[in-house]
Design an enzyme around this catalytic site. Structure first.
Site, PDB file in Angstrom:
ATOM      1  N   ARG A  97       0.831  -1.206   0.000  1.00 50.30           N
ATOM      2  CA  ARG A  97       0.000   0.000   0.000  1.00 50.30           C
ATOM      3  C   ARG A  97       0.866   1.256   0.000  1.00 50.30           C
ATOM      4  NH1 ARG A  97      -1.780   1.809   4.354  1.00 50.30           N
ATOM      5  NH2 ARG A  97      -2.396  -0.175   5.271  1.00 50.30           N
TER       6      ARG A  97
ATOM      7  N   ASP B 217      -5.568  18.134 -15.384  1.00 48.75           N
ATOM      8  CA  ASP B 217      -5.886  16.759 -15.771  1.00 48.75           C
ATOM      9  C   ASP B 217      -5.519  16.654 -17.250  1.00 48.75           C
ATOM     10  OD1 ASP B 217      -7.113  14.478 -16.788  1.00 48.75           O
ATOM     11  OD2 ASP B 217      -8.885  14.657 -15.511  1.00 48.75           O
TER      12      ASP B 217
ATOM     13  N   LYS C 234      -6.766   5.549 -19.929  1.00 39.51           N
ATOM     14  CA  LYS C 234      -7.110   5.984 -21.284  1.00 39.51           C
ATOM     15  C   LYS C 234      -5.926   5.809 -22.239  1.00 39.51           C
ATOM     16  CE  LYS C 234     -10.959   6.976 -19.257  1.00 39.51           C
ATOM     17  NZ  LYS C 234     -11.251   8.318 -18.761  1.00 39.51           N
TER      18      LYS C 234
ATOM     19  N   TYR D  96     -14.297  16.440 -16.693  1.00 37.40           N
ATOM     20  CA  TYR D  96     -14.764  15.055 -16.692  1.00 37.40           C
ATOM     21  C   TYR D  96     -15.931  14.913 -15.692  1.00 37.40           C
ATOM     22  CZ  TYR D  96     -14.546  10.000 -16.147  1.00 37.40           C
ATOM     23  OH  TYR D  96     -14.858   8.673 -16.105  1.00 37.40           O
TER      24      TYR D  96
HETATM   25  C1  LIG Z   1     -11.595   8.821 -17.470  1.00 39.36           C
HETATM   26  C2  LIG Z   1     -11.181  10.153 -16.984  1.00 39.36           C
HETATM   27  C3  LIG Z   1     -10.969  10.377 -15.617  1.00 39.36           C
HETATM   28  C4  LIG Z   1     -11.187   9.313 -14.568  1.00 39.36           C
HETATM   29  O1  LIG Z   1     -10.303   8.266 -14.715  1.00 39.36           O
HETATM   30  P1  LIG Z   1     -10.651   6.754 -14.224  1.00 39.36           P
HETATM   31  O2  LIG Z   1      -9.373   6.040 -14.510  1.00 39.36           O
HETATM   32  O3  LIG Z   1     -11.823   6.287 -15.025  1.00 39.36           O
HETATM   33  O4  LIG Z   1     -10.969   6.862 -12.770  1.00 39.36           O
HETATM   34  C5  LIG Z   1     -10.571  11.639 -15.219  1.00 39.36           C
HETATM   35  N1  LIG Z   1     -10.393  12.629 -16.111  1.00 39.36           N
HETATM   36  C6  LIG Z   1     -10.586  12.442 -17.425  1.00 39.36           C
HETATM   37  C7  LIG Z   1     -10.371  13.588 -18.363  1.00 39.36           C
HETATM   38  C8  LIG Z   1     -10.985  11.203 -17.914  1.00 39.36           C
HETATM   39  O5  LIG Z   1     -11.202  11.030 -19.225  1.00 39.36           O
END
Ligand SMILES: *Cc1c(COP(=O)(O)O)cnc(C)c1O
Length: 395
Positions: free
Chosen positions: A55, A181, A206, A109
């Site tokens: 962890r 992000d 992604k 998001y």
């Molecule tokens: C998918 C996504 C997230 C969240 O990510 P997860 O891995 O699904 O928790 C956050 N920001 C953006 C821009 C995303 O496309």
């Protein structure tokens, strides 16, 4: 006759060899043994390196995050979490407290929007959303108690480009931490640390991992103390990534540049093709001259506007149904960044909780699709999308 006791319950030492595996080893161990309490002190106090409990960190996470650090030009070592939302949560829980204010882009998001709307206020953190394509209005929403600003360069799903430079400059002048992000843009498009951002987060799920088979997040910070705060909170809250997922994502990164280049090339061609079809009302691609923020896209993303495009069909929901039915091999699935093309329909998925009026204010109709373009041969994509649009317009 009594059988002699054996020790198969104990671990056997790993064979020592002079040759080494070429592939990154996968290490699922939850715990690590140290030679003595003194040696453990050395580890905890930084005089010796070593893992203790998964962890708190494990080698597969570290190998992955060192690679993303390199791509992002991260000033301190980043860390991996069990999902992109875990990374975003880690930032908020580590760095805000009751009475603070967080300012975010108004087309973040969906779950980040929910974090701002539902979760942070429960802990007495005030939140506001503003339009980051209008730097003046966005900066005007900064308050005396603003602690953090959360931005995405490319908005979801209308692919508008935030006016990053003046917003980051204004935040820095006031000592406010800017969190970017960078999931949609990827470090191939833009490196937020180079622009002065303080914290960069990713949904590694992604484009970075790239095969729609792992869920992971990444975060890195400019300031070592901020980095340490995020780390300690992450360990306490248990936002740990699975070693296997880290191993898979690291494997995905080997082909990142190739995948990104090919997907982006396909996106540009598909956008131009769709724009020429009757019954496609509009195409949104940050690399096209007719994009509403074309100049800013050029300034921030240069020659890498990315693999995401959106388009709107005439004919509303019926046309949308006809489209997906007529190109069944393009996965209709609410994600992005998979190796193959995926299609999402915000009105029935990410934005279904909004009223039709709010959706239409954002420019999201029932005929609106967002496409995460993959690496298929472009001829196949053009054929499938043409077929889909033809079916939609034949109604
Ligand atoms: C998918 C996504 C997230 C969240 O990510 P997860 O891995 O699904 O928790 C956050 N920001 C953006 C821009 C995303 O496309």
């Amino acid at each position: 006759m009594d059988k002699p006791p054996h020790t198969v319950v104990r671990r056997m030492p790993w064979p020592e060899t002079q040759s080494h595996p070429v592939v990154t080893p996968f290490q699922p161990s939850v715990v690590y043994s140290s030679p003595s309490p003194d040696a453990l002190d050395d580890q905890y106090e930084g005089r010796a390196s070593g893992y203790t409990y998964a962890r708190e960190g494990h080698p597969n996470a570290d190998v992955l995050s060192r690679k993303i650090d390199q791509m992002e030009g991260a000033p301190t070592s980043g860390m991996i979490h069990g999902s992109g939302m875990a990374s975003i949560s880690a930032v908020f829980w580590a760095l805000t407290k009751t009475g603070d204010h967080v300012l975010g882009g108004n087309q973040l998001y969906g779950r980040s929007l929910r974090m701002m709307a539902e979760e942070l206020p429960r802990f007495g953190v005030e939140t506001t959303l503003a339009d980051p394509t209008d730097a003046e209005a966005f900066i005007a929403a900064i308050q005396d108690n603003t602690r953090l600003i959360l931005l995405e360069t490319v908005s979801n799903p209308t692919l508008r480009i935030a006016d990053m430079k003046p917003i980051i400059a204004a935040a820095r002048a006031r000592g406010i931490l800017v969190v970017v992000d960078n999931t949609f843009t990827t470090p191939a498009g833009m490196r937020p640390f180079d622009l002065g951002a303080d914290i960069v987060v990713h949904s590694v799920t992604k484009l970075l991992a790239g095969h729609a088979d792992v869920t992971l997040g990444y975060v890195a910070a400019r300031d070592p103390e901020v980095r340490q705060q995020i780390y300690v909170t992450s360990v306490t809250m248990g936002l740990t990534p699975s070693p296997f997922d880290c191993w898979m994502a690291e494997r995905g990164l080997y082909s990142f540049d190739l995948r990104f280049e090919r997907a982006q090339e396909n996106a540009a061609k598909l956008a131009d093709h769709l724009a020429g079809l009757n019954s496609v009302l509009r195409v949104i691609y940050p690399g096209r001259a007719d994009h509403p923020d074309a100049a800013r896209a050029q300034e921030l993303l240069g020659t890498n506007p990315g693999n995401m495009l959106s388009f709107e069909l005439a004919g509303g929901r019926a046309a949308a149904n006809a489209f997906t039915t007529a190109c069944p091999d393009v996965a209709f699935a609410p994600t992005l960044g998979d190796i193959a093309t995926t299609l999402s329909h915000p009105a029935s998925s990410s934005h279904r909780a909004l009223t039709p009026e709010r959706r239409s204010a954002l420019g999201i109709s029932e005929g609106f699709f967002r496409v995460s373009v993959g690496v298929e041969p472009i001829e196949i994509l053009i054929k499938e999308f043409t077929q889909g649009v033809a079916a939609a317009s034949a109604l």
